[in-house]
Motif scaffolding. Structure first.
Motif, PDB file in Angstrom:
ATOM      1  N   THR A 158      -8.861 -47.779 -44.621  1.00 35.43           N
ATOM      2  CA  THR A 158      -9.679 -46.607 -44.924  1.00 35.43           C
ATOM      3  C   THR A 158      -8.925 -45.323 -44.598  1.00 35.43           C
ATOM      4  O   THR A 158      -8.441 -45.141 -43.478  1.00 35.43           O
ATOM      5  CB  THR A 158     -11.012 -46.663 -44.150  1.00 35.43           C
ATOM      6  N   LEU A 159      -8.844 -44.433 -45.595  1.00 32.70           N
ATOM      7  CA  LEU A 159      -8.218 -43.119 -45.422  1.00 32.70           C
ATOM      8  C   LEU A 159      -9.208 -42.079 -44.901  1.00 32.70           C
ATOM      9  O   LEU A 159      -8.842 -41.172 -44.159  1.00 32.70           O
ATOM     10  CB  LEU A 159      -7.656 -42.610 -46.749  1.00 32.70           C
ATOM     11  N   ALA A 160     -10.464 -42.179 -45.347  1.00 35.11           N
ATOM     12  CA  ALA A 160     -11.476 -41.176 -44.990  1.00 35.11           C
ATOM     13  C   ALA A 160     -12.845 -41.804 -45.180  1.00 35.11           C
ATOM     14  O   ALA A 160     -13.009 -42.753 -45.952  1.00 35.11           O
ATOM     15  CB  ALA A 160     -11.340 -39.945 -45.880  1.00 35.11           C
ATOM     16  N   ALA A 161     -13.824 -41.244 -44.496  1.00 32.08           N
ATOM     17  CA  ALA A 161     -15.206 -41.685 -44.658  1.00 32.08           C
ATOM     18  C   ALA A 161     -16.129 -40.496 -44.456  1.00 32.08           C
ATOM     19  O   ALA A 161     -15.805 -39.563 -43.709  1.00 32.08           O
ATOM     20  CB  ALA A 161     -15.536 -42.797 -43.659  1.00 32.08           C
ATOM     21  N   ALA A 162     -17.258 -40.552 -45.140  1.00 30.15           N
ATOM     22  CA  ALA A 162     -18.230 -39.465 -45.053  1.00 30.15           C
ATOM     23  C   ALA A 162     -19.602 -39.999 -45.438  1.00 30.15           C
ATOM     24  O   ALA A 162     -19.714 -41.085 -46.028  1.00 30.15           O
ATOM     25  CB  ALA A 162     -17.836 -38.320 -45.986  1.00 30.15           C
ATOM     26  N   ALA A 185      -3.035 -35.172 -47.837  1.00 33.25           N
ATOM     27  CA  ALA A 185      -3.388 -34.665 -49.172  1.00 33.25           C
ATOM     28  C   ALA A 185      -4.834 -34.992 -49.529  1.00 33.25           C
ATOM     29  O   ALA A 185      -5.554 -34.134 -50.046  1.00 33.25           O
ATOM     30  CB  ALA A 185      -2.434 -35.235 -50.212  1.00 33.25           C
ATOM     31  N   VAL A 186      -5.283 -36.202 -49.243  1.00 39.97           N
ATOM     32  CA  VAL A 186      -6.671 -36.526 -49.584  1.00 39.97           C
ATOM     33  C   VAL A 186      -7.640 -35.764 -48.687  1.00 39.97           C
ATOM     34  O   VAL A 186      -8.710 -35.353 -49.134  1.00 39.97           O
ATOM     35  CB  VAL A 186      -6.957 -38.041 -49.589  1.00 39.97           C
ATOM     36  N   HIS A 187      -7.257 -35.531 -47.439  1.00 43.58           N
ATOM     37  CA  HIS A 187      -8.148 -34.758 -46.559  1.00 43.58           C
ATOM     38  C   HIS A 187      -8.180 -33.284 -46.952  1.00 43.58           C
ATOM     39  O   HIS A 187      -9.200 -32.624 -46.754  1.00 43.58           O
ATOM     40  CB  HIS A 187      -7.771 -34.965 -45.088  1.00 43.58           C
ATOM     41  N   ASP A 188      -7.109 -32.776 -47.542  1.00 38.76           N
ATOM     42  CA  ASP A 188      -7.138 -31.411 -48.076  1.00 38.76           C
ATOM     43  C   ASP A 188      -8.177 -31.296 -49.189  1.00 38.76           C
ATOM     44  O   ASP A 188      -8.884 -30.300 -49.286  1.00 38.76           O
ATOM     45  CB  ASP A 188      -5.761 -30.996 -48.597  1.00 38.76           C
ATOM     46  N   VAL A 189      -8.277 -32.324 -50.019  1.00 40.58           N
ATOM     47  CA  VAL A 189      -9.273 -32.333 -51.101  1.00 40.58           C
ATOM     48  C   VAL A 189     -10.682 -32.433 -50.527  1.00 40.58           C
ATOM     49  O   VAL A 189     -11.611 -31.767 -51.000  1.00 40.58           O
ATOM     50  CB  VAL A 189      -9.010 -33.497 -52.091  1.00 40.58           C
ATOM     51  N   LEU A 190     -10.866 -33.240 -49.502  1.00 40.47           N
ATOM     52  CA  LEU A 190     -12.192 -33.488 -48.938  1.00 40.47           C
ATOM     53  C   LEU A 190     -12.705 -32.359 -48.042  1.00 40.47           C
ATOM     54  O   LEU A 190     -13.921 -32.196 -47.896  1.00 40.47           O
ATOM     55  CB  LEU A 190     -12.174 -34.785 -48.126  1.00 40.47           C
ATOM     56  N   ALA A 191     -11.795 -31.582 -47.464  1.00 40.37           N
ATOM     57  CA  ALA A 191     -12.167 -30.576 -46.453  1.00 40.37           C
ATOM     58  C   ALA A 191     -13.250 -29.636 -46.962  1.00 40.37           C
ATOM     59  O   ALA A 191     -13.096 -28.966 -47.977  1.00 40.37           O
ATOM     60  CB  ALA A 191     -10.936 -29.787 -46.028  1.00 40.37           C
ATOM     61  N   GLY A 192     -14.359 -29.617 -46.266  1.00 43.04           N
ATOM     62  CA  GLY A 192     -15.462 -28.726 -46.594  1.00 43.04           C
ATOM     63  C   GLY A 192     -16.245 -29.122 -47.828  1.00 43.04           C
ATOM     64  O   GLY A 192     -17.157 -28.407 -48.243  1.00 43.04           O
TER      65      GLY A 192
END
Length: 166
Positions: A39-43, A97-104
Protein backbone atom coordinates in the motif's frame (compact mmCIF):
# COMPACT_ATOMS: atom_id res chain seq x y z
CA UNK A 1 -9.83 3.35 5.97
CA UNK A 2 -12.00 2.88 2.95
CA UNK A 3 -9.73 3.41 -0.08
CA UNK A 4 -6.14 2.26 -0.47
CA UNK A 5 -3.73 2.93 -3.32
CA UNK A 6 -1.97 -0.40 -3.79
CA UNK A 7 0.81 -1.89 -5.88
CA UNK A 8 -0.15 -5.40 -7.00
CA UNK A 9 2.60 -7.88 -7.75
CA UNK A 10 3.27 -9.84 -10.92
CA UNK A 11 2.19 -13.50 -11.05
CA UNK A 12 5.61 -14.87 -10.06
CA UNK A 13 5.87 -12.66 -6.98
CA UNK A 14 2.27 -13.33 -6.02
CA UNK A 15 2.96 -17.08 -6.17
CA UNK A 16 6.09 -16.65 -4.00
CA UNK A 17 4.15 -14.64 -1.40
CA UNK A 18 1.35 -17.21 -1.42
CA UNK A 19 3.99 -19.91 -0.73
CA UNK A 20 5.02 -17.92 2.36
CA UNK A 21 1.36 -17.71 3.41
CA UNK A 22 1.07 -21.50 3.10
CA UNK A 23 4.12 -21.85 5.39
CA UNK A 24 2.37 -19.66 7.95
CA UNK A 25 -0.91 -21.55 7.62
CA UNK A 26 0.98 -24.84 8.05
CA UNK A 27 2.40 -23.46 11.29
CA UNK A 28 -1.07 -22.55 12.54
CA UNK A 29 -0.80 -18.79 11.96
CA UNK A 30 -3.93 -17.12 10.53
CA UNK A 31 -2.92 -15.27 7.36
CA UNK A 32 -4.08 -12.11 5.61
CA UNK A 33 -6.77 -12.63 3.01
CA UNK A 34 -7.00 -11.05 -0.40
CA UNK A 35 -4.42 -10.56 -3.08
CA UNK A 36 -0.88 -9.76 -1.84
CA UNK A 37 0.04 -6.11 -2.33
CA UNK A 38 1.96 -3.12 -1.00
CA UNK A 39 0.00 0.00 0.00
CA UNK A 40 1.29 3.43 -1.07
CA UNK A 41 -1.50 5.50 0.51
CA UNK A 42 -4.86 5.14 2.21
CA UNK A 43 -7.73 7.47 2.92
CA UNK A 44 -11.38 7.49 3.87
CA UNK A 45 -12.16 8.30 0.26
CA UNK A 46 -10.25 8.92 -2.97
CA UNK A 47 -12.68 10.82 -5.22
CA UNK A 48 -12.97 10.14 -8.96
CA UNK A 49 -11.31 13.46 -9.93
CA UNK A 50 -8.27 12.47 -7.84
CA UNK A 51 -8.25 9.02 -9.44
CA UNK A 52 -8.05 10.71 -12.84
CA UNK A 53 -5.09 12.77 -11.64
CA UNK A 54 -3.42 9.63 -10.31
CA UNK A 55 -3.86 7.89 -13.67
CA UNK A 56 -2.17 10.82 -15.40
CA UNK A 57 0.71 10.90 -12.88
CA UNK A 58 1.22 7.14 -12.99
CA UNK A 59 1.61 7.20 -16.78
CA UNK A 60 4.64 9.47 -16.25
CA UNK A 61 6.26 7.33 -13.56
CA UNK A 62 8.46 4.30 -13.87
CA UNK A 63 7.47 1.96 -11.06
CA UNK A 64 10.53 -0.03 -10.00
CA UNK A 65 10.74 -3.68 -9.06
CA UNK A 66 10.76 -4.07 -5.30
CA UNK A 67 13.05 -6.13 -3.12
CA UNK A 68 10.98 -7.80 -0.40
CA UNK A 69 13.59 -9.10 1.98
CA UNK A 70 12.74 -8.30 5.59
CA UNK A 71 10.38 -10.19 7.85
CA UNK A 72 9.08 -7.82 10.49
CA UNK A 73 6.18 -6.95 12.74
CA UNK A 74 4.19 -3.87 13.55
CA UNK A 75 3.45 -3.07 17.16
CA UNK A 76 0.16 -2.28 18.79
CA UNK A 77 -3.06 -4.19 19.34
CA UNK A 78 -3.33 -5.25 15.68
CA UNK A 79 0.11 -6.81 15.41
CA UNK A 80 0.99 -7.57 11.81
CA UNK A 81 3.60 -9.95 10.47
CA UNK A 82 4.97 -8.36 7.33
CA UNK A 83 7.37 -8.72 4.46
CA UNK A 84 9.18 -5.40 4.22
CA UNK A 85 10.42 -3.77 1.04
CA UNK A 86 13.87 -2.22 0.73
CA UNK A 87 13.44 1.53 0.46
CA UNK A 88 15.37 3.06 -2.41
CA UNK A 89 15.30 6.38 -4.24
CA UNK A 90 13.05 5.09 -7.03
CA UNK A 91 10.41 3.74 -4.66
CA UNK A 92 10.48 6.93 -2.61
CA UNK A 93 10.07 9.01 -5.78
CA UNK A 94 6.94 7.07 -6.76
CA UNK A 95 5.59 7.31 -3.22
CA UNK A 96 6.25 11.06 -3.07
CA UNK A 97 4.68 11.67 -6.50
CA UNK A 98 1.42 9.94 -5.63
CA UNK A 99 1.23 11.77 -2.30
CA UNK A 100 1.72 15.07 -4.15
CA UNK A 101 -1.41 14.22 -6.15
CA UNK A 102 -3.36 13.19 -3.04
CA UNK A 103 -2.31 16.11 -0.79
CA UNK A 104 -5.36 18.09 0.27
CA UNK A 105 -7.57 16.17 -2.17
CA UNK A 106 -8.68 13.14 -0.14
CA UNK A 107 -10.77 12.67 2.98
CA UNK A 108 -9.13 11.32 6.13
CA UNK A 109 -5.70 10.37 4.79
CA UNK A 110 -3.80 7.74 6.74
CA UNK A 111 -0.73 9.17 8.46
CA UNK A 112 0.80 5.65 8.45
CA UNK A 113 1.39 6.09 4.72
CA UNK A 114 2.67 9.68 4.64
CA UNK A 115 6.14 10.35 3.23
CA UNK A 116 8.68 10.20 6.04
CA UNK A 117 6.68 7.78 8.16
CA UNK A 118 5.75 5.04 5.70
CA UNK A 119 6.99 1.47 6.09
CA UNK A 120 6.53 -0.21 2.70
CA UNK A 121 5.43 -3.81 3.23
CA UNK A 122 3.21 -6.68 2.21
CA UNK A 123 1.06 -7.79 5.15
CA UNK A 124 1.22 -11.54 5.69
CA UNK A 125 -0.86 -11.89 8.86
CA UNK A 126 -2.71 -9.39 11.06
CA UNK A 127 -4.24 -9.33 14.52
CA UNK A 128 -1.75 -11.83 15.91
CA UNK A 129 -1.15 -12.82 19.50
CA UNK A 130 2.40 -12.77 20.83
CA UNK A 131 2.55 -16.56 20.46
CA UNK A 132 1.31 -16.48 16.84
CA UNK A 133 3.81 -13.75 16.05
CA UNK A 134 6.70 -15.88 17.36
CA UNK A 135 5.50 -18.98 15.51
CA UNK A 136 5.11 -16.91 12.34
CA UNK A 137 8.65 -15.56 12.54
CA UNK A 138 10.01 -19.07 13.04
CA UNK A 139 8.03 -20.35 10.03
CA UNK A 140 9.51 -17.69 7.76
CA UNK A 141 13.16 -18.03 8.74
CA UNK A 142 15.49 -17.61 7.03
CA UNK A 143 13.94 -14.45 5.59
CA UNK A 144 13.19 -14.69 1.88
CA UNK A 145 14.52 -12.23 -0.69
CA UNK A 146 11.93 -11.72 -3.39
CA UNK A 147 12.47 -9.54 -6.45
CA UNK A 148 8.90 -8.26 -6.83
CA UNK A 149 7.65 -7.03 -10.15
CA UNK A 150 4.65 -4.71 -10.07
CA UNK A 151 1.80 -5.78 -12.36
CA UNK A 152 -0.47 -2.84 -11.64
CA UNK A 153 -1.54 0.03 -9.43
CA UNK A 154 -5.08 0.03 -8.13
CA UNK A 155 -7.42 1.61 -5.68
CA UNK A 156 -8.80 -1.04 -3.36
CA UNK A 157 -12.04 -0.37 -1.52
CA UNK A 158 -11.04 -1.98 1.76
CA UNK A 159 -14.56 -2.61 3.05
CA UNK A 160 -15.69 -4.56 -0.03
CA UNK A 161 -12.43 -5.70 -1.58
CA UNK A 162 -13.34 -4.14 -4.93
CA UNK A 163 -10.24 -3.26 -6.96
CA UNK A 164 -10.06 -0.55 -9.64
CA UNK A 165 -6.84 -0.67 -11.63
CA UNK A 166 -5.61 2.77 -12.69
Amino acid sequence: MADALDLYFDATTEAEVRALLRRLTGAGVPVATGRPHLTLAAAGSIPERVRRSLRTELRLLSIPDLLLSTVGASSGADRTLLLGAVVDAELLAVHSAVHDVLAGQVLNPSAYHFPGGWLPHCALATGLTDEQLGVGFAALLPPPALRAGVAGVAITETRTGNVEFL
